[in-house]
Design an enzyme around this catalytic site. Structure first.
Site, PDB file in Angstrom:
ATOM      1  N   CYS A   1     -39.174  58.362 -27.228  1.00  0.00           N
ATOM      2  CA  CYS A   1     -38.260  57.337 -27.709  1.00  0.00           C
ATOM      3  C   CYS A   1     -38.904  56.747 -28.955  1.00  0.00           C
ATOM      4  O   CYS A   1     -40.123  56.630 -29.020  1.00  0.00           O
ATOM      5  CB  CYS A   1     -38.085  56.266 -26.627  1.00  0.00           C
ATOM      6  SG  CYS A   1     -37.143  54.837 -27.169  1.00  0.00           S
TER       7      CYS A   1
ATOM      8  N   ASP B   1     -38.923  49.518 -17.983  1.00  0.00           N
ATOM      9  CA  ASP B   1     -39.105  49.533 -19.440  1.00  0.00           C
ATOM     10  C   ASP B   1     -40.099  48.450 -19.854  1.00  0.00           C
ATOM     11  O   ASP B   1     -40.911  47.959 -19.052  1.00  0.00           O
ATOM     12  CB  ASP B   1     -37.717  49.369 -20.117  1.00  0.00           C
ATOM     13  CG  ASP B   1     -37.630  50.027 -21.474  1.00  0.00           C
ATOM     14  OD1 ASP B   1     -38.215  49.478 -22.431  1.00  0.00           O
ATOM     15  OD2 ASP B   1     -36.984  51.087 -21.608  1.00  0.00           O
TER      16      ASP B   1
ATOM     17  N   ASN C   1     -42.102  51.989 -32.260  1.00  0.00           N
ATOM     18  CA  ASN C   1     -41.084  51.145 -32.873  1.00  0.00           C
ATOM     19  C   ASN C   1     -41.368  50.631 -34.271  1.00  0.00           C
ATOM     20  O   ASN C   1     -40.846  49.591 -34.662  1.00  0.00           O
ATOM     21  CB  ASN C   1     -40.798  49.956 -31.944  1.00  0.00           C
ATOM     22  CG  ASN C   1     -39.998  50.379 -30.728  1.00  0.00           C
ATOM     23  OD1 ASN C   1     -38.926  50.949 -30.852  1.00  0.00           O
ATOM     24  ND2 ASN C   1     -40.539  50.146 -29.550  1.00  0.00           N
TER      25      ASN C   1
ATOM     26  N   ASP D   1     -30.530  53.823 -29.443  1.00  0.00           N
ATOM     27  CA  ASP D   1     -30.453  52.522 -28.770  1.00  0.00           C
ATOM     28  C   ASP D   1     -29.013  52.051 -28.659  1.00  0.00           C
ATOM     29  O   ASP D   1     -28.726  51.080 -27.957  1.00  0.00           O
ATOM     30  CB  ASP D   1     -31.254  51.477 -29.550  1.00  0.00           C
ATOM     31  CG  ASP D   1     -32.710  51.465 -29.122  1.00  0.00           C
ATOM     32  OD1 ASP D   1     -33.035  52.029 -28.064  1.00  0.00           O
ATOM     33  OD2 ASP D   1     -33.537  50.876 -29.849  1.00  0.00           O
TER      34      ASP D   1
ATOM     35  N   LYS E   1     -41.782  56.750 -20.339  1.00  0.00           N
ATOM     36  CA  LYS E   1     -40.965  56.600 -21.554  1.00  0.00           C
ATOM     37  C   LYS E   1     -41.930  56.187 -22.647  1.00  0.00           C
ATOM     38  O   LYS E   1     -42.494  55.095 -22.592  1.00  0.00           O
ATOM     39  CB  LYS E   1     -39.874  55.542 -21.333  1.00  0.00           C
ATOM     40  CG  LYS E   1     -39.067  55.230 -22.598  1.00  0.00           C
ATOM     41  CD  LYS E   1     -37.901  54.288 -22.282  1.00  0.00           C
ATOM     42  CE  LYS E   1     -37.171  53.869 -23.551  1.00  0.00           C
ATOM     43  NZ  LYS E   1     -36.019  52.994 -23.283  1.00  0.00           N
ATOM     44  N   TRP E   2     -42.148  57.071 -23.623  1.00  0.00           N
ATOM     45  CA  TRP E   2     -43.154  56.860 -24.676  1.00  0.00           C
ATOM     46  C   TRP E   2     -42.415  56.395 -25.930  1.00  0.00           C
ATOM     47  O   TRP E   2     -41.713  57.180 -26.557  1.00  0.00           O
ATOM     48  CB  TRP E   2     -43.893  58.169 -24.923  1.00  0.00           C
ATOM     49  CG  TRP E   2     -44.988  58.153 -25.932  1.00  0.00           C
ATOM     50  CD1 TRP E   2     -44.935  57.701 -27.215  1.00  0.00           C
ATOM     51  CD2 TRP E   2     -46.331  58.637 -25.753  1.00  0.00           C
ATOM     52  NE1 TRP E   2     -46.139  57.877 -27.843  1.00  0.00           N
ATOM     53  CE2 TRP E   2     -47.016  58.449 -26.974  1.00  0.00           C
ATOM     54  CE3 TRP E   2     -47.006  59.223 -24.680  1.00  0.00           C
ATOM     55  CZ2 TRP E   2     -48.347  58.831 -27.155  1.00  0.00           C
ATOM     56  CZ3 TRP E   2     -48.327  59.605 -24.869  1.00  0.00           C
ATOM     57  CH2 TRP E   2     -48.994  59.404 -26.082  1.00  0.00           C
ATOM     58  N   ASP E   3     -42.596  55.133 -26.278  1.00  0.00           N
ATOM     59  CA  ASP E   3     -41.834  54.521 -27.369  1.00  0.00           C
ATOM     60  C   ASP E   3     -42.688  54.415 -28.631  1.00  0.00           C
ATOM     61  O   ASP E   3     -43.933  54.521 -28.564  1.00  0.00           O
ATOM     62  CB  ASP E   3     -41.392  53.117 -26.909  1.00  0.00           C
ATOM     63  CG  ASP E   3     -40.098  52.658 -27.545  1.00  0.00           C
ATOM     64  OD1 ASP E   3     -39.693  53.246 -28.556  1.00  0.00           O
ATOM     65  OD2 ASP E   3     -39.509  51.689 -27.032  1.00  0.00           O
TER      66      ASP E   3
HETATM   67  C1  DGJ Z   1     -36.945  50.438 -28.242  1.00  0.00           C
HETATM   68  C2  DGJ Z   1     -36.298  51.424 -27.322  1.00  0.00           C
HETATM   69  O1  DGJ Z   1     -35.467  52.276 -28.044  1.00  0.00           O
HETATM   70  C3  DGJ Z   1     -35.548  50.691 -26.220  1.00  0.00           C
HETATM   71  O2  DGJ Z   1     -34.896  51.599 -25.388  1.00  0.00           O
HETATM   72  C4  DGJ Z   1     -36.521  49.858 -25.443  1.00  0.00           C
HETATM   73  O3  DGJ Z   1     -37.419  50.689 -24.749  1.00  0.00           O
HETATM   74  C5  DGJ Z   1     -37.259  48.916 -26.377  1.00  0.00           C
HETATM   75  N1  DGJ Z   1     -37.845  49.601 -27.470  1.00  0.00           N
HETATM   76  C6  DGJ Z   1     -38.346  48.169 -25.640  1.00  0.00           C
HETATM   77  O4  DGJ Z   1     -39.081  47.371 -26.468  1.00  0.00           O
END
Ligand code: DGJ
Length: 647
Positions: free
Chosen positions: A512, A346, A466, A534, A462-464
């Site tokens: 994600c 991650d 945020n 999360d 895993k493409w996040d």
């Molecule tokens: C938010 C994601 O939902 C988490 O699983 C993790 O990947 C963090 N970001 C990493 O910064």
């Protein structure tokens, strides 16, 4: 396979090349029918959607037909909520759409019916599409809008779908939440007035509400019995689903892009295509609707929907940003020992000038942090090979931090109002890249392309994502295009996804977005799964996964065994319970195996072996939700059955 689709054209004459002059159009799946009337020169009508009927007369002669405009417009007949509203180049706000022709196109086990409409006074065109499949119960609908007027036309409303639903003791089921509590089930009777489900996050559209809903027609919603209509909007951006419960005993359902702050200036000959709204009917209650949607998803919407998913270990809750070669190698060894198949590293592995040790730096600098990983990605893929597991990696490619080499080089690549300071998010420095800019889209493609081309052993991403859009503005767009920002962002995002998929069809990609912010079918043609939340507390996951299961199949639902006490809620639950909840989705682990006792490891080893046995039934099976955790009995139970019911 038995042909499921029946297309009856009452009073219709077949012209040529699939063009039909049709009046009543009956589109049927095995269990449902949609009846429309499309008479040349008149407004097309929505007559019926529900249990399958044999012929249009079954509806028309029984008085059950709606006779409502199939795509209500503003201008003529505009006293109610509308699906389309536009201002012509000359300032007129009136639309009067009439049927020009109807056509159908049969290919690859599906049939698409198109109703072409033209405005009676302007060269302004709308086509309504309805797509049925031979092998599933879902109908997709969307529209195309275009014109050949001299000046641009401004679109203020442009729904994907309109559907009237008869009112009575009808109930709405929808999904509401927040970070760490996504997709909670909400049910309420449909009362007079307007109910709107919508989103304005700009990037993540499913954390607060999901663009999916069910309407139960026979009173309080039940899982296994009763007539239910369900629908979901396949769009990754801001959406609006409005239910106008009026005093004609009808609920008028409108679903589409959220047009607020997004009016669209349509140039002559440009075609604006709305996202797909996928809908279905079942008389087997809400679980019946879920099974229909899940099947459609696996067969037609989810990337690799018919291929089994691996059991994975994700490093996030195990080490957070404290990534290093030795630690990753150890986790891979432990995963292999437990019988797992895929290791995902991650956040925390990148950043050269600015090593990524927290959320304040480095997004956009997708080069390995040599301090942490002196042997680079090669060291990690070498470890994966040694331990016999697959390797995956985390990225957040739509974002940057103001403390990054990328931002230093391209300060104009972030979304911001031209000439103004901009607001940042996570870590006080995070910003969203402006995907309306083709250079930015190239950069994102290049990021993924470089990783996958240089390290072909990366099998999973895993493409996040945020942060929301906090600054509505683009340096790249002209003054009069600023209202296109949210729409162009997601069209740009899809464009990048398409390029990635063309070159890398096989890599597995997880969507994600701060947990469950991207649980929708706008992404899923390009993504294989999503990170459900999360919040990994198994007890809360029972509620989150229950809600998510209404529209999303277990195969796509990332569901991980995590530590006790749980990192989000600090609650300790027995490992067996944590395992059982995780096994009801796509099983994974989000834990530091090094901290587990031998006894705990044994239990996990057994669980992974058992999951591998039942995996085809969980991941491809049909879901029956039996006892709801929301009923307050302290119990939840689900059943997965293989399609032939032998397992
Ligand atoms: C938010 C994601 O939902 C988490 O699983 C993790 O990947 C963090 N970001 C990493 O910064």
């Amino acid at each position: 396979m038995k042909k499921l689709l029946v297309l009856a054209w009452a009073g219709a004459a077949l012209l040529s090349g699939g063009m039909l002059r049709a009046e009543n159009i009956l589109l049927s799946t095995r269990n449902s029918s949609l009846l429309l009337t499309a008479e040349k020169g008149k407004t097309p009508l929505f007559q019926y959607f529900g249990a399958r009927v044999a012929s249009p007369d079954d509806i028309l002669a029984s008085g059950a037909a709606f006779g409502d405009a199939a795509y209500p417009q503003f201008g003529a007949q505009c006293y109610r909520e509308v699906a389309i509203q536009a201002t012509h180049g000359d300032g007129s706000m009136s639309l009067e759409l009439a049927v020009e022709s109807v056509s159908r196109d049969r290919r690859d086990g599906s049939e698409t019916t198109a109703i072409d409409m033209k405005d009676k006074h302007y060269p302004f065109f709308v086509t309504l599409f309805y797509k049925t499949y031979d092998d599933c119960e879902v109908i997709e609908t969307w529209t195309e809008i275009s014109h050949t007027e001299k000046k641009p036309v401004t679109l203020y409303r442009f729904a994907s779908a309109y559907m009237p639903v008869r009112r009575g003791d009808t109930w709405l089921t929808h999904f509401h939440g927040t970070w760490g509590a996504e997709c909670y089930l909400h049910e309420e009777p449909l009362t007079d007035g307007m109910k709107v489900l919508k989103n304005k996050d700009g990037v993540r559209n499913t954390q607060r509400d999901n663009p999916s809903l069910m309407i139960s027609l026979d009173g309080r919603p039940r899982e296994l019995t009763g007539r239910v209509i369900g629908g979901t909007l396949a769009w990754a951006g801001n959406y609006r689903i409005a239910l106008d419960n009026d005093n004609t005993h009808t609920t008028h359902l409108f679903a589409g892009i959220n047009e607020e702050q997004s009016q669209y200036t349509l140039q002559p000959r440009e075609v604006f295509t709305t996202p797909v709204f996928a809908f279905t009917f079942s008389d087997e209650g809400k679980s019946g609707v879920s099974r229909n949607i899940h099947r459609w998803a696996r067969l037609h919407r989810l990337n690799h929907g018919t291929e089994l998913r691996d059991v994975l270990l994700n490093s996030w809750e195990g080490v957070y940003f404290k990534v290093n070669q030795e630690g990753m190698d150890r986790m891979m060894a432990d995963l292999a020992d437990l019988g797992g198949e895929l290791f995902v590293m991650d956040d925390g592995w990148f950043g050269d000038k600015y090593p990524r040790n927290n959320g304040e730096t480095s997004l956009g600098d997708w080069t390995v942090c040599r301090e942490k990983l002196p042997q680079g990605i090669e060291g990690l893929t070498e470890s994966a090979r040694k331990h016999g597991v697959k390797f995956g990696i985390w990225i957040e490619p739509e974002m940057t931090n103001t403390r990054s080499e990328l931002y230093e080089k391209h300060p104009d690549w972030v979304m911001k109002v031209p000439g103004q300071d901009f607001i940042t998010a996570r870590g006080g420095t995070q910003a969203v890249l402006d995907l309306t800019n083709p250079q930015v889209r190239d950069f994102i493609f290049y990021t993924v392309d470089t990783l996958l081309a240089r390290y072909p052993e990366i099998e999973y991403i895993k493409w996040d994502a945020n942060m929301p859009v906090l600054n509505h503005g683009s340096v790249h767009l002209d003054k009069d295009e600023q209202s296109h920002l949210s729409i162009l962002y997601h069209q740009g995002f899809e464009d990048v996804c398409r390029r990635i998929r063309r070159k890398y069809p096989d890599v597995t990609i997880q969507a994600c977005a701060s947990g469950g912010g991207r649980v929708n079918y706008g992404y899923l043609p390009y993504f294989d799964e999503f990170w459900t939340s999360d919040n990994t507390d198994a007890l809360q996951r029972v509620y989150i996964q229950w809600g998510t299961s209404y529209f999303f199949p277990a195969i796509a639902m990332g569901s991980h065994i995590s530590a006790a006490p749980n990192h989000q809620t600090h609650r300790s639950l027995p490992l067996k319970y944590r395992i059982d909840v995780a096994m009801s989705g796509r099983l994974g682990m989000e834990i530091q195996p090094r901290n587990m006792t031998d006894e705990e490891k044994n239990l996990c080893r057994e669980a992974i072996a058992a999951y591998k046995e039942i995996r085809p039934v969980v991941q491809f099976g049909e879901l029956y939700r039996l006892m709801s955790p929301y009923d307050g009995q302290g119990v939840a139970s689900l059943l997965y059955a293989s399609e032939d019911k032998s397992k």
